[in-house]
Design an enzyme around this catalytic site. Structure first.
Site, short mmCIF file in Angstrom:
data_model
loop_
_atom_site.label_atom_id
_atom_site.label_comp_id
_atom_site.label_asym_id
_atom_site.label_seq_id
_atom_site.Cartn_x
_atom_site.Cartn_y
_atom_site.Cartn_z
N ASP A 61 0.83 -1.20 0.00
CA ASP A 61 0.00 0.00 0.00
C ASP A 61 0.87 1.26 0.00
OD1 ASP A 61 -2.73 1.17 0.33
OD2 ASP A 61 -1.90 1.88 2.23
N GLU B 31 1.70 -0.56 -4.95
CA GLU B 31 0.73 0.48 -5.32
C GLU B 31 1.55 1.75 -5.49
OE1 GLU B 31 -3.26 2.83 -3.77
OE2 GLU B 31 -1.71 2.26 -2.34
#
Length: 514
Positions: free
Chosen positions: A198, A254
């Site tokens: 993330d 990401e």
């Protein structure tokens, strides 16, 4: 000849854990619910499953506020449930990827609670980003709206690029590095096949916390917030850990960047294996836009990824349909875009429910919404709840098999989804579910024989035609039918079968002409 690692051309299915399947009956998806649906995923034809965060969390941001990186949120089950899920997934031939959130923790994490209890300047506070001053240390704003700094009663400010309940780690502290290396090993030892990282470009901030320029900035490497050069050393450390385990364990980042060249920096041979290609996700419905993104991506990275939807964006069926007078245009374009995506070299990421043709739910009542974007913007921004509505599995009324009968899903499901349940689509060869299964099966049968390069062929109008060895893909983004290129047979069509012309909003796979 050595076979390429599994992740290089895998189809990965993202599960937003809260919204996939609820076995306990509390209206929230859980690990036992996922286990019960593994046969469905295996039949769908995906290679791997990615789970959004399932670790203990107060759920200020749907689990992306992690309070304990080495356990399971009781809402979702136990560590024993997770271990059983890993075992069952592998028994079904599925790899398992888990989300890791290294940019920030929950404010309920033991480290942050210790930081609040300690004095300014203490080692406990040095694990996060605290600063003194009468005013916020700089002009940074939260991704979720509002300021990125919150002041404590003792006068210090702490940084949170997202919600105040998500304080940013200080990656200039070696303790943070060691903690996350240990977290990686904890889950690798339990058998996970990889990680989705993330906010992978956000770990380091400018050491002087310089202001964002008045003109604003994107995700460029010269940003004081994103893609600081030091972040690459983190992924070199992580790569060594992943490479020390058998079975091609992998990591996908990401990474939001402004150019494919910036993206390529994250996937050098000693860093991440892959990074999400958000340019494809953000592209308009246009052959010109698609071709530029394909060319730029393949020129920049050797292990590309392609994705149309995820838990943070408007579902692509709705996105593609916006502005069209045809109510069916979004679904037709979504099916066509899937074929184009699956024909490209690299790996593809699917988001739960797209195989059912689920649209964005735009009319959720304000009292049901939970996304901090909606809350922090005081309702001015709708947030991401509309793509997170629980999956409809069966039946003619809510909870549509998501929860046991009588359960109330954490977000309300539209009554119109009765026609979109997996059960309703199961026996219909024209359904979106049947189409996804055929496309994925065909891709699996062809992929080993296809080259990793794309050859462009002449295309009329707003259409694209490319070949990869024995496979030719054509997609028509225009408003009028176009002739198909010469070919040796039709393999699959996203619309009606036609051997000579390609209708608007349609894609086909053809056997390349000899």
């Amino acid at each position: 000849m050595t076979s390429s690692p599994w992740w290089r051309d895998a189809v990965v299915y993202e599960i937003y854990v809260r919204s996939f399947a609820d076995a306990s009956g509390d209206g929230v998806g859980d690990l036992q619910g996922i286990r019960s649906r593994l046969p469905y995923l295996a039949e769908l034809g995906v290679d791997a499953v990615w789970l959004t965060p399932f670790q203990p969390s107060p759920m200020a941001d749907g689990g992306y506020d992690v309070a304990d990186y080495r356990d399971v949120e009781p809402l979702f089950g136990t560590l024993a449930d997770f271990d059983a899920l890993v075992t069952d997934a592998h028994a079904h031939g599925l790899r398992l990827i888990v989300d890791i959130v290294p940019n920030h923790s929950s404010s309920a994490h033991a480290w942050f609670k210790a930081a609040l209890a300690a004095a300014p300047g203490s080692p406990e506070r040095d694990r996060y980003i605290f600063r003194d001053g009468e005013k916020p240390p700089n002009n940074w704003t939260s991704v979720f709206s509002g300021p990125a700094w919150t002041r404590l009663p003792d006068g210090q400010w702490y940084l949170h690029l997202f919600a105040p309940e998500q304080p940013d780690f200080n990656w200039r502290n070696p303790e943070v590095h060691e903690e996350f290396l240990d977290v990686l090993r904890f889950w690798l030892d339990r058998g996970v096949d990889g990680f989705r990282i993330d906010v992978a470009m956000g770990l380091y901030k400018d050491a002087g916390l310089a202001d964002v320029p008045p003109s604003g900035e994107g995700f460029m490497s010269r940003s004081p917030i994103w893609s600081r050069p030091e972040v690459h050393e983190v992924y070199r450390e992580w790569r060594k850990v992943l490479d020390s385990y058998p079975g091609d364990r992998s990591a996908v980042g990401e990474v939001w960047t402004d150019t494919p060249e910036d993206l390529a920096l994250y996937v050098r041979p000693d860093e991440l294996h892959q990074s999400f290609n958000f340019a494809w996700l953000e592209a308009p419905w246009s052959a010109t836009a698609f071709r530029k993104i394909i060319d730029d991506t393949l020129a920049a990275v050797t292990a590309p990824t392609w994705v149309l939807s995820n838990h943070d964006v408007i579902r692509h069926v709705t996105r593609y349909g916006e502005g069209s007078l045809d109510p069916d245009a979004g679904l037709a374009r979504g099916r066509a875009a899937l074929l184009a995506m699956l024909a490209l070299p690299g790996s593809a990421y699917l988001y739960q429910g797209e195989e059912l043709g689920l649209p964005e739910v735009k009319d959720l009542p304000a009292e049901a919404r939970q996304d901090p974007i909606f809350i922090r913007s005081h309702g001015e921004l709708p947030g991401r709840d509309g793509c997170r509505v629980p999956i409809p599995w069966s039946g003619t009324a809510a909870p549509f098999g998501f929860s046991p009968e009588g359960g109330h899903p954490w977000l309300p499901q539209p009554a119109g989804w009765a026609a979109l349940t997996a059960e309703h689509q199961e026996g219909d060869p024209a359904s979106t579910l049947s189409f996804y299964r055929r496309a994925l099966a065909l891709r699996r049968s062809l992929r080993a024989s296809l080259p990793g390069t794309v050859t462009w062929l002449d295309a009329p109008g707003d259409a694209l035609v490319f070949s990869r060895g024995e496979l030719t893909c054509a997609i028509n983004c225009g408003t009028t039918p176009v002739p198909l290129p010469p070919h040796a047979g039709l393999l699959i069509s996203s619309g009606g079968p036609d051997e000579t012309t390609l209708a608007p909003d349609t894609a086909v796979w053809l056997r390349t002409a000899p």
